[in-house]
Design an enzyme around this catalytic site. Structure first.
Site, short mmCIF file in Angstrom:
data_model
loop_
_atom_site.label_atom_id
_atom_site.label_comp_id
_atom_site.label_asym_id
_atom_site.label_seq_id
_atom_site.Cartn_x
_atom_site.Cartn_y
_atom_site.Cartn_z
N HIS A 286 83.38 12.56 105.14
CA HIS A 286 83.47 11.98 103.80
C HIS A 286 82.22 11.17 103.50
CE1 HIS A 286 85.23 9.04 106.62
NE2 HIS A 286 84.73 8.12 105.83
ZN LIG Z 1 83.85 6.17 106.28
#
Ligand SMILES: [Zn+2]
Ligand SMILES: [Zn+2]
Length: 369
Positions: A286
């Site tokens: 992410h």
């Molecule tokens: Zn992170």
């Protein structure tokens, strides 16, 4: 030995040699051959840049009528905004990306310097490759061409106005120094958030902000700033460790979408950073999109702070560069020690006693600029 820190403005597209920004001397930039800026929307005196080589930032004042951006955020006319290393400055209307970097080495004598500690040398070596890779990244397929073009550029174009530019010869060996603290190498796992549930969150309609065929953008459940999003690829990639050459396009897309989201924010003077944690959590790759106000009740601990404001937070552009140069992302395990580093303001670098003091300070420190 006294250090002289130098500041340089570097073209992300390698369209022209880097430009030195002297300490505390305003430099006017805009539509001019030295910057390869030809767009009529750009004023000849579009921006005034004043470097602070001690505190390592550049104040950017927009004089021109059309907009300039830092990390995609418009700079208001006649107001100063702070530009730091890793930020992206667009000279006009999202065009002509530039970055700044600082070096405290004299480039001419750096080869003979044997007095600096070996850990320091390593840091700087690593940095040379990352600086060079800026150019490699732009044209991965025509590396040699780009290099040649850079070398044949004129070293001392005379400025077209009587302002105070200092044009420096392009020197691939120029370094920017990063503060790396590696007191110990003990590994502290990144357990910053619910990472195990990250994949589940990707289909949580409440959290999803945007989605396309390649990625999902969600709100961070525990935002550490006023704006904090995560951009996650749909392809199952567990961490930056698993990235290869082939993921460059995907990472560029992730960054582009992250910037577009940040662009929607209309708050005045708000800056964003886009990046990955140095030691990734195990479950799901992410990229963080996080505003630099860090004004959030969820930001509570030293680890929270240091994971977003030290080198533990790695700019997405650096990850992409590493992939373009080495085909993999470097191991940053030793950076875990940064999570325990003393608390420092991310803008002025002033030491802070504790989290409440830091919170108070960063609010004031934002207002000053
Ligand atoms: Zn992170
Ligand atoms: Zn400060």
């Amino acid at each position: 030995m006294s250090k002289s820190v130098k500041c340089y403005l570097e073209c992300c597209k390698s369209s022209h040699p880097k430009i030195q920004l002297p300490h505390n001397l305003p430099v006017l930039i805009g539509r001019m051959p030295e910057l390869a800026v030809t767009d009529k929307m750009c004023s000849r005196n579009q921006l005034e840049l004043t470097a602070n080589c001690q505190k390592k930032y550049v104040l950017v004042k927009r004089l021109g009528a059309n907009k300039s951006q830092i990390n995609g955020i418009d700079i208001e006319q006649n107001k100063s905004s702070r530009l730091e290393e890793g930020h992206e400055l667009h000279i006009v209307n999202g065009k002509y990306p530039h970055q700044i970097y600082f070096t405290d080495e004299n480039t001419d004598t750096k080869a003979q310097k044997s007095t600096i500690s070996s850990s320091r040398i390593q840091t700087e070596k690593a940095d040379i490759s990352s600086k060079e890779s800026v150019h490699k990244r732009q044209k991965v397929t025509s590396k040699t061409k780009a290099k040649k073009a850079k070398i044949t550029l004129k070293e001392n174009d005379s400025p077209s106005t009587d302002s105070v530019y200092t044009f420096n010869s392009p020197d691939a060996g120029t370094l920017s120094t990063q503060k790396l603290e590696s007191k110990n190498t003990s590994r502290i796992p990144e357990k910053h958030h619910w990472s195990q549930g990250l994949r589940a969150s990707m289909s949580d309609a409440e959290l999803i902000v945007l989605e396309d065929e390649k990625l999902v953008v969600i709100r961070d459940k525990f935002p550490k700033a006023k704006y904090h999003w995560l951009v996650l690829p749909k392809e199952g990639i567990s961490s930056t460790k698993n990235l290869t050459f082939e993921n460059i396009d995907l990472l560029q897309h992730i960054l582009k979408v992250g910037k577009e989201i940040a662009n929607e924010v209309t708050d005045e003077d708000i800056a964003f950073r886009f990046g990955y944690h140095a030691v990734p959590s195990m479950s799901q790759l992410h990229m963080h999109v996080i505003s630099q106000d860090f004004n959030s009740p969820c930001f509570k601990t030293k680890k929270h702070w240091n994971s977003f404001t030290t080198d533990y937070f790695v700019n997405a552009t650096d990850i992409i560069q590493e992939l373009a140069t080495d085909g993999k992302v470097q191991d940053r395990k030793k950076l875990t020690s940064l999570l325990n580093a003393p608390l420092k303001c991310h803008r002025c670098k002033e030491l802070q006693k504790n989290i409440p003091t830091l919170k108070k300070h960063i609010q004031k420190c934002c207002i000053v600029l």
